[in-house]
Write a protein that holds these residues in place. Structure first.
Motif, short mmCIF file in Angstrom:
data_model
loop_
_atom_site.label_atom_id
_atom_site.label_comp_id
_atom_site.label_asym_id
_atom_site.label_seq_id
_atom_site.Cartn_x
_atom_site.Cartn_y
_atom_site.Cartn_z
N THR A 279 10.34 -2.90 14.40
CA THR A 279 10.46 -3.43 15.75
C THR A 279 10.13 -4.92 15.75
O THR A 279 9.18 -5.36 15.08
CB THR A 279 9.52 -2.68 16.71
N VAL A 280 10.92 -5.67 16.51
CA VAL A 280 10.65 -7.09 16.72
C VAL A 280 10.33 -7.28 18.20
O VAL A 280 10.92 -6.61 19.06
CB VAL A 280 11.83 -7.95 16.25
N TYR A 281 9.39 -8.16 18.47
CA TYR A 281 8.91 -8.37 19.84
C TYR A 281 9.16 -9.80 20.27
O TYR A 281 9.25 -10.72 19.45
CB TYR A 281 7.41 -8.09 19.91
N LEU A 282 9.23 -9.99 21.56
CA LEU A 282 9.27 -11.34 22.13
C LEU A 282 8.31 -11.35 23.32
O LEU A 282 8.58 -10.73 24.35
CB LEU A 282 10.68 -11.72 22.58
N GLN A 283 7.19 -12.01 23.14
CA GLN A 283 6.22 -12.18 24.20
C GLN A 283 6.57 -13.46 24.95
O GLN A 283 6.71 -14.52 24.33
CB GLN A 283 4.81 -12.27 23.63
N ILE A 284 6.72 -13.33 26.25
CA ILE A 284 7.11 -14.47 27.07
C ILE A 284 6.00 -14.74 28.08
O ILE A 284 5.62 -13.86 28.86
CB ILE A 284 8.43 -14.21 27.81
N TYR B 129 11.63 -21.65 17.10
CA TYR B 129 11.92 -21.49 18.52
C TYR B 129 12.83 -22.59 19.00
O TYR B 129 12.79 -23.73 18.52
CB TYR B 129 10.63 -21.53 19.33
N ALA B 130 13.63 -22.26 20.01
CA ALA B 130 14.37 -23.29 20.71
C ALA B 130 13.40 -24.20 21.43
O ALA B 130 12.34 -23.75 21.89
CB ALA B 130 15.33 -22.65 21.71
N ASP B 131 13.76 -25.46 21.54
CA ASP B 131 12.87 -26.42 22.20
C ASP B 131 12.53 -25.99 23.62
O ASP B 131 11.42 -26.23 24.10
CB ASP B 131 13.52 -27.81 22.22
N ARG C 203 5.84 -21.17 24.97
CA ARG C 203 5.82 -20.09 25.96
C ARG C 203 6.29 -18.76 25.39
O ARG C 203 5.96 -17.71 25.94
CB ARG C 203 6.69 -20.45 27.17
N PHE C 204 7.09 -18.80 24.35
CA PHE C 204 7.63 -17.59 23.73
C PHE C 204 6.96 -17.39 22.37
O PHE C 204 6.77 -18.36 21.62
CB PHE C 204 9.14 -17.70 23.52
N THR C 205 6.67 -16.14 22.04
CA THR C 205 6.14 -15.79 20.73
C THR C 205 6.90 -14.60 20.18
O THR C 205 6.93 -13.54 20.80
CB THR C 205 4.64 -15.46 20.79
N ILE C 206 7.53 -14.81 19.02
CA ILE C 206 8.23 -13.72 18.36
C ILE C 206 7.32 -13.14 17.29
O ILE C 206 6.59 -13.87 16.62
CB ILE C 206 9.57 -14.21 17.75
N SER C 207 7.35 -11.83 17.15
CA SER C 207 6.56 -11.16 16.13
C SER C 207 7.31 -9.91 15.67
O SER C 207 8.30 -9.52 16.29
CB SER C 207 5.17 -10.78 16.66
#
Length: 111
Positions: free
Chosen positions: A77-82, A59-61, A66-70
């Motif tokens: 499918t790729v997800y980004l939980q914010i 992740y970017a600093d 706060r962000f989770t990629i899965s």
């Protein structure tokens, strides 16, 4: 051909959460690293999260914690939980694969 279709953006209040999705096709999804980028108005596109085929994430600093990629390889499918969205998270969010991009999904955070 490669297709990436993002969804899940919207207008949310600061402190809220969103889950972005990117449906991929046209390549062997399970064997490739996938990325999420964002581009705020007047700024360059920046890489915010990466996930390898084995599930290793980076992740970017500015978004760590706060962000989770899965990813779901069966669904390609790729997800980004914010979480804990901030006004400075306002941007168009794109998933990317080897220089290919989707159309993006707009995230707007109101203060």
């Amino acid at each position: 051909q490669v297709q990436l279709v993002e969804s899940g953006g919207g207008l949310v209040q600061a402190g809220g959460s969103l889950r972005l999705s990117c449906a991929a096709s046209g390549f062997i999804f399970s064997l490739n690293t996938m990325n999420w980028y964002r581009q705020a108005p007047g700024k360059q596109r920046e890489l915010v999260a990466t996930i390898t085929p084995g599930g290793t994430t980076n992740y970017a600093d500015s978004v760590k914690g706060r962000f989770t990629i899965s990813r779901d390889n069966a669904k390609k499918t790729v997800y980004l939980q914010i979480y804990s969205l901030k006004p400075e998270d306002t941007a168009v969010y794109y998933c990317g694969y080897r220089g290919n991009w989707g159309q993006g999904t707009q995230v707007t955070v109101s203060s």
